[in-house]
Design a protein around this motif. Structure first.
Motif, PDB file in Angstrom:
ATOM      1  N   ALA A  14     -37.569   1.399 -10.790  1.00 22.33           N
ATOM      2  CA  ALA A  14     -37.458   0.265  -9.874  1.00 22.33           C
ATOM      3  C   ALA A  14     -36.419  -0.765 -10.314  1.00 22.33           C
ATOM      4  O   ALA A  14     -35.928  -1.536  -9.497  1.00 22.33           O
ATOM      5  CB  ALA A  14     -38.817  -0.411  -9.711  1.00 22.33           C
ATOM      6  N   ASP A  15     -36.061  -0.757 -11.586  1.00 16.97           N
ATOM      7  CA  ASP A  15     -35.077  -1.717 -12.082  1.00 16.97           C
ATOM      8  C   ASP A  15     -33.665  -1.174 -11.830  1.00 16.97           C
ATOM      9  O   ASP A  15     -33.368  -0.026 -12.170  1.00 16.97           O
ATOM     10  CB  ASP A  15     -35.279  -1.934 -13.580  1.00 16.97           C
ATOM     11  CG  ASP A  15     -34.318  -2.957 -14.120  1.00 16.97           C
ATOM     12  OD1 ASP A  15     -34.645  -4.155 -14.077  1.00 16.97           O
ATOM     13  OD2 ASP A  15     -33.219  -2.561 -14.571  1.00 16.97           O
ATOM     14  N   PRO A  16     -32.774  -1.978 -11.250  1.00 19.51           N
ATOM     15  CA  PRO A  16     -31.422  -1.494 -10.932  1.00 19.51           C
ATOM     16  C   PRO A  16     -30.644  -0.993 -12.151  1.00 19.51           C
ATOM     17  O   PRO A  16     -29.932   0.021 -12.054  1.00 19.51           O
ATOM     18  CB  PRO A  16     -30.733  -2.710 -10.309  1.00 19.51           C
ATOM     19  CG  PRO A  16     -31.847  -3.581  -9.827  1.00 19.51           C
ATOM     20  CD  PRO A  16     -33.002  -3.347 -10.758  1.00 19.51           C
ATOM     21  N   LEU A  17     -30.751  -1.660 -13.295  1.00 18.79           N
ATOM     22  CA  LEU A  17     -30.016  -1.220 -14.474  1.00 18.79           C
ATOM     23  C   LEU A  17     -30.563   0.118 -14.971  1.00 18.79           C
ATOM     24  O   LEU A  17     -29.790   1.023 -15.303  1.00 18.79           O
ATOM     25  CB  LEU A  17     -30.067  -2.264 -15.592  1.00 18.79           C
ATOM     26  CG  LEU A  17     -29.369  -1.868 -16.895  1.00 18.79           C
ATOM     27  CD1 LEU A  17     -27.895  -1.511 -16.658  1.00 18.79           C
ATOM     28  CD2 LEU A  17     -29.491  -2.975 -17.928  1.00 18.79           C
ATOM     29  N   GLU A  38     -20.273   1.533 -19.685  1.00 13.28           N
ATOM     30  CA  GLU A  38     -20.426   1.911 -18.276  1.00 13.28           C
ATOM     31  C   GLU A  38     -21.179   0.874 -17.450  1.00 13.28           C
ATOM     32  O   GLU A  38     -20.872   0.675 -16.282  1.00 13.28           O
ATOM     33  CB  GLU A  38     -21.137   3.259 -18.159  1.00 13.28           C
ATOM     34  CG  GLU A  38     -20.322   4.442 -18.633  1.00 13.28           C
ATOM     35  CD  GLU A  38     -19.195   4.796 -17.676  1.00 13.28           C
ATOM     36  OE1 GLU A  38     -19.286   4.493 -16.473  1.00 13.28           O
ATOM     37  OE2 GLU A  38     -18.196   5.371 -18.146  1.00 13.28           O
ATOM     38  N   THR A  39     -22.169   0.239 -18.054  1.00 12.20           N
ATOM     39  CA  THR A  39     -23.023  -0.686 -17.298  1.00 12.20           C
ATOM     40  C   THR A  39     -22.627  -2.145 -17.444  1.00 12.20           C
ATOM     41  O   THR A  39     -22.970  -2.963 -16.599  1.00 12.20           O
ATOM     42  CB  THR A  39     -24.498  -0.547 -17.739  1.00 12.20           C
ATOM     43  OG1 THR A  39     -24.606  -0.932 -19.116  1.00 12.20           O
ATOM     44  CG2 THR A  39     -25.015   0.859 -17.528  1.00 12.20           C
ATOM     45  N   GLY A  40     -21.953  -2.480 -18.540  1.00 12.95           N
ATOM     46  CA  GLY A  40     -21.614  -3.875 -18.804  1.00 12.95           C
ATOM     47  C   GLY A  40     -22.793  -4.676 -19.342  1.00 12.95           C
ATOM     48  O   GLY A  40     -22.696  -5.890 -19.520  1.00 12.95           O
ATOM     49  N   THR A  44     -28.593  -5.191 -26.703  1.00  7.60           N
ATOM     50  CA  THR A  44     -30.026  -5.429 -26.899  1.00  7.60           C
ATOM     51  C   THR A  44     -30.797  -5.260 -25.585  1.00  7.60           C
ATOM     52  O   THR A  44     -31.888  -4.681 -25.575  1.00  7.60           O
ATOM     53  CB  THR A  44     -30.296  -6.831 -27.475  1.00  7.60           C
ATOM     54  OG1 THR A  44     -29.636  -7.806 -26.669  1.00  7.60           O
ATOM     55  CG2 THR A  44     -29.799  -6.945 -28.895  1.00  7.60           C
ATOM     56  N   ASN A  45     -30.224  -5.734 -24.493  1.00 11.39           N
ATOM     57  CA  ASN A  45     -30.844  -5.579 -23.174  1.00 11.39           C
ATOM     58  C   ASN A  45     -30.936  -4.096 -22.806  1.00 11.39           C
ATOM     59  O   ASN A  45     -31.969  -3.613 -22.342  1.00 11.39           O
ATOM     60  CB  ASN A  45     -30.042  -6.351 -22.135  1.00 11.39           C
ATOM     61  CG  ASN A  45     -30.710  -6.372 -20.776  1.00 11.39           C
ATOM     62  OD1 ASN A  45     -31.913  -6.238 -20.653  1.00 11.39           O
ATOM     63  ND2 ASN A  45     -29.901  -6.531 -19.749  1.00 11.39           N
TER      64      ASN A  45
END
Length: 104
Positions: A14-17, A38-40, A44-45
């Motif tokens: 459900a989370d976009p990342l 790739e994601t930016g 840590t996140n």
């Protein structure tokens, strides 16, 4: 019937990342460094999101020197797909039969 495992997978996706990570891993096995590029996302996140995906059974890790590679577990997605397909078939049959519970 959807299980608690299926619910965990749905929450994880459900989370976009996390969905972006899953989409990337569907095409190739990547290390954390690649996923950051790739994601930016911050490392840590991203690590926190990868932990959620691991705990849901969506990804596996492979240590390689000082890097950790991640690969998608297609079986987890296939299991969810089957459960959702069964649910859709049940709904389709219910609509076709025009089944309604009477109000009291």
């Amino acid at each position: 019937m959807l299980t608690s495992v299926d619910a965990d997978i749905i929450r994880a996706l459900a989370d976009p990342l996390r969905m972006r990570v899953v989409s990337l891993l569907a095409h190739e096995t990547l290390c954390t460094t690649h996923l950051v590029e790739e994601t930016g996302a911050r490392q840590t996140n991203l690590s926190n999101h990868l932990r959620v995906l691991r705990e849901a059974g969506l990804v596996e890790t492979e240590p390689c020197g000082r890097y950790t590679y991640y690969r998608l577990c297609p079986e987890a997605l296939e299991s969810l797909s089957g459960a959702l397909g069964d649910l859709a078939a049940t709904a389709r049959a219910t609509v076709a039969a025009d089944t309604k519970r009477a109000c009291s």
